[in-house]
Write an enzyme that holds these catalytic residues in place. Sequence first.
Site, short mmCIF file in Angstrom:
data_model
loop_
_atom_site.label_atom_id
_atom_site.label_comp_id
_atom_site.label_asym_id
_atom_site.label_seq_id
_atom_site.Cartn_x
_atom_site.Cartn_y
_atom_site.Cartn_z
N ALA A 1 23.16 4.83 7.83
CA ALA A 1 23.78 6.52 8.69
C ALA A 1 24.67 6.69 9.38
O ALA A 1 25.36 5.40 9.76
CB ALA A 1 21.98 7.00 9.49
N GLY B 1 20.98 2.26 6.88
CA GLY B 1 20.40 3.34 6.03
C GLY B 1 20.63 3.22 5.01
O GLY B 1 19.85 3.87 3.82
N GLU C 1 18.43 0.80 3.57
CA GLU C 1 17.24 1.97 3.08
C GLU C 1 16.64 1.76 2.36
O GLU C 1 15.93 2.15 1.71
CB GLU C 1 16.17 1.87 3.94
CG GLU C 1 16.66 1.11 5.77
CD GLU C 1 16.47 1.23 6.96
OE1 GLU C 1 17.59 2.22 7.22
OE2 GLU C 1 15.70 0.72 7.07
N GLU D 1 21.65 -2.66 11.88
CA GLU D 1 21.95 -2.24 13.04
C GLU D 1 21.87 -3.10 13.93
O GLU D 1 21.75 -2.58 15.28
CB GLU D 1 20.12 -1.94 12.43
CG GLU D 1 20.51 -0.22 11.59
CD GLU D 1 19.64 -0.91 10.55
OE1 GLU D 1 20.23 -2.17 10.09
OE2 GLU D 1 19.76 -0.60 9.34
N1 DAK Z 1 28.87 5.79 9.85
C1 DAK Z 1 29.83 6.36 10.36
N2 DAK Z 1 31.46 6.07 9.74
C2 DAK Z 1 31.31 4.84 8.75
C3 DAK Z 1 30.25 4.24 8.51
C4 DAK Z 1 28.79 4.39 9.19
N3 DAK Z 1 27.47 4.51 8.76
N4 DAK Z 1 31.05 3.29 7.70
C5 DAK Z 1 31.97 3.46 7.83
N5 DAK Z 1 32.76 4.97 8.19
C6 DAK Z 1 34.13 5.40 8.13
C7 DAK Z 1 34.54 5.01 9.43
O1 DAK Z 1 34.55 5.17 10.85
C8 DAK Z 1 36.03 5.15 8.73
O2 DAK Z 1 35.75 6.00 9.15
P1 DAK Z 1 37.67 6.37 10.13
O3 DAK Z 1 38.12 5.54 10.63
O4 DAK Z 1 39.14 5.66 9.02
O5 DAK Z 1 37.61 7.64 10.15
C9 DAK Z 1 35.76 4.74 7.50
O6 DAK Z 1 34.37 5.27 6.92
C10 DAK Z 1 36.53 3.36 6.62
O7 DAK Z 1 35.76 2.60 7.35
P2 DAK Z 1 36.51 1.24 7.61
O8 DAK Z 1 37.37 2.12 8.38
O9 DAK Z 1 35.13 0.57 9.04
O10 DAK Z 1 35.83 -0.02 6.24
P3 DAK Z 1 36.44 -1.69 5.96
O11 DAK Z 1 36.19 -1.88 4.58
O12 DAK Z 1 37.26 -1.84 6.98
O13 DAK Z 1 34.67 -1.25 6.13
C11 DAK Z 1 32.35 -1.34 6.71
C12 DAK Z 1 33.68 -1.14 5.77
C13 DAK Z 1 30.74 -1.08 5.74
C14 DAK Z 1 32.10 -2.75 7.10
C15 DAK Z 1 32.52 -0.69 7.70
O14 DAK Z 1 33.14 0.28 7.33
C16 DAK Z 1 30.85 -1.11 8.89
O15 DAK Z 1 30.54 -1.73 9.02
N6 DAK Z 1 30.36 0.33 8.56
C17 DAK Z 1 28.98 0.71 9.34
C18 DAK Z 1 28.26 -0.28 9.05
C19 DAK Z 1 26.49 0.07 10.09
O16 DAK Z 1 26.96 -0.79 10.98
N7 DAK Z 1 25.58 0.44 9.07
C20 DAK Z 1 24.72 1.16 9.77
C21 DAK Z 1 24.21 2.10 10.23
S1 DAK Z 1 23.68 2.06 11.36
C22 DAK Z 1 16.95 6.35 10.29
C23 DAK Z 1 16.60 6.02 9.29
C24 DAK Z 1 18.25 5.33 9.20
C25 DAK Z 1 18.80 5.14 10.36
C26 DAK Z 1 18.12 5.15 11.75
C27 DAK Z 1 17.24 5.36 12.06
N8 DAK Z 1 15.33 7.64 10.70
C28 DAK Z 1 14.74 8.16 9.56
C29 DAK Z 1 14.92 7.25 12.21
C30 DAK Z 1 19.92 4.02 10.00
C31 DAK Z 1 20.91 3.44 10.61
C32 DAK Z 1 22.20 3.25 10.08
O17 DAK Z 1 22.27 2.88 8.98
#
Ligand code: DAK
Length: 258
Positions: free
Chosen positions: A65, A109, A112, A132
């Site tokens: 997400a 997400g 998921e 998360e």
């Molecule tokens: N959200 C927003 N931007 C993201 C992102 C994300 N999840 N993942 C990556 N980006 C963006 C980065 O901010 C970056 O943008 P700029 O800084 O260039 O503007 C760009 O994508 C490239 O990312 P990186 O520079 O970080 O790229 P790397 O290759 O170095 O790293 C990575 C890739 C995938 C390991 C890293 O980007 C990362 O760790 N990303 C976050 C992964 C994460 O934590 N995902 C979980 C998010 S929480 C619900 C439904 C769903 C959910 C909750 C509730 N309901 C129905 C109630 C879900 C929650 C989640 O998914």
Amino acid sequence: MKYENILVDQRDNVGLITLHRPKALNALCAALMDELTHAIEKFDKDDGIGCMVLTGSEKAFAAGADIKEMSDKTYIEVMRDDFITANWEAAAKARKPIIAAVAGYALGGGCELAMMCDFILAAENAKFGQPEINLGVIPGAGGTQRLTRFVGKSKAMEMCLTGRMMDAQEAERCGLVSRIIADEDLLDEALDVAQKIAEKSLPSVLTAKECVNVAYETGLKEGVHYERRVFHALFAFDDKAEGMNAFIEKRQPKFSDK
Ligand code: DAK
């Protein structure tokens, strides 16, 4: 609806949806989820479509997400507005099968969403995870529930508590994905499998999908009973006669979906 975060295409009888927010690794923002919901519901109703494929880019199926969109939200807001619930369930609710073709990151997400599809084909470079916990929250779109059903308690617990990623080999070993495909062949193979499903009798496909899903939600006795009843019901369809006659007459069946 005008799509700005996904690409939608039809290949033969397959609806192809590609998540397309390359600058954010396909982070699932609200606009993207609205578009995805619209596209899935449209294909689900389309008589020319028998199966869907949901994919992302070579680098990311979806990195979760959109964290930037979530970061300022308060408890009152997410609770009152039932935060992103409305547009997150389309893949799980579709009646027609959806194959997730996953390359690169499928995190949070994204993982998921892949698990809401009916099965996952993974490229060799696929990486799955529920990170998360690193953000001070937990999975919110069924991750703790579906991952546990796929891979069992021990691995699901480890994944959700540590946030570590698993690669495609591990995901196949533990049953999260049905098969690993060479990176360069992933989409073609997914489309090929989807077209094969689309050529079956639609009533059989819909009921087979429903029956497998019932296995997740009931005990064995009720599940087998349910399967028996819908098996019987398929004898009311022309396609049952066509399928069996085609076998006996040594020819390919021509299903009418009736
Ligand atoms: N959200 C927003 N931007 C993201 C992102 C994300 N999840 N993942 C990556 N980006 C963006 C980065 O901010 C970056 O943008 P700029 O800084 O260039 O503007 C760009 O994508 C490239 O990312 P990186 O520079 O970080 O790229 P790397 O290759 O170095 O790293 C990575 C890739 C995938 C390991 C890293 O980007 C990362 O760790 N990303 C976050 C992964 C994460 O934590 N995902 C979980 C998010 S929480 C619900 C439904 C769903 C959910 C909750 C509730 N309901 C129905 C109630 C879900 C929650 C989640 O998914």
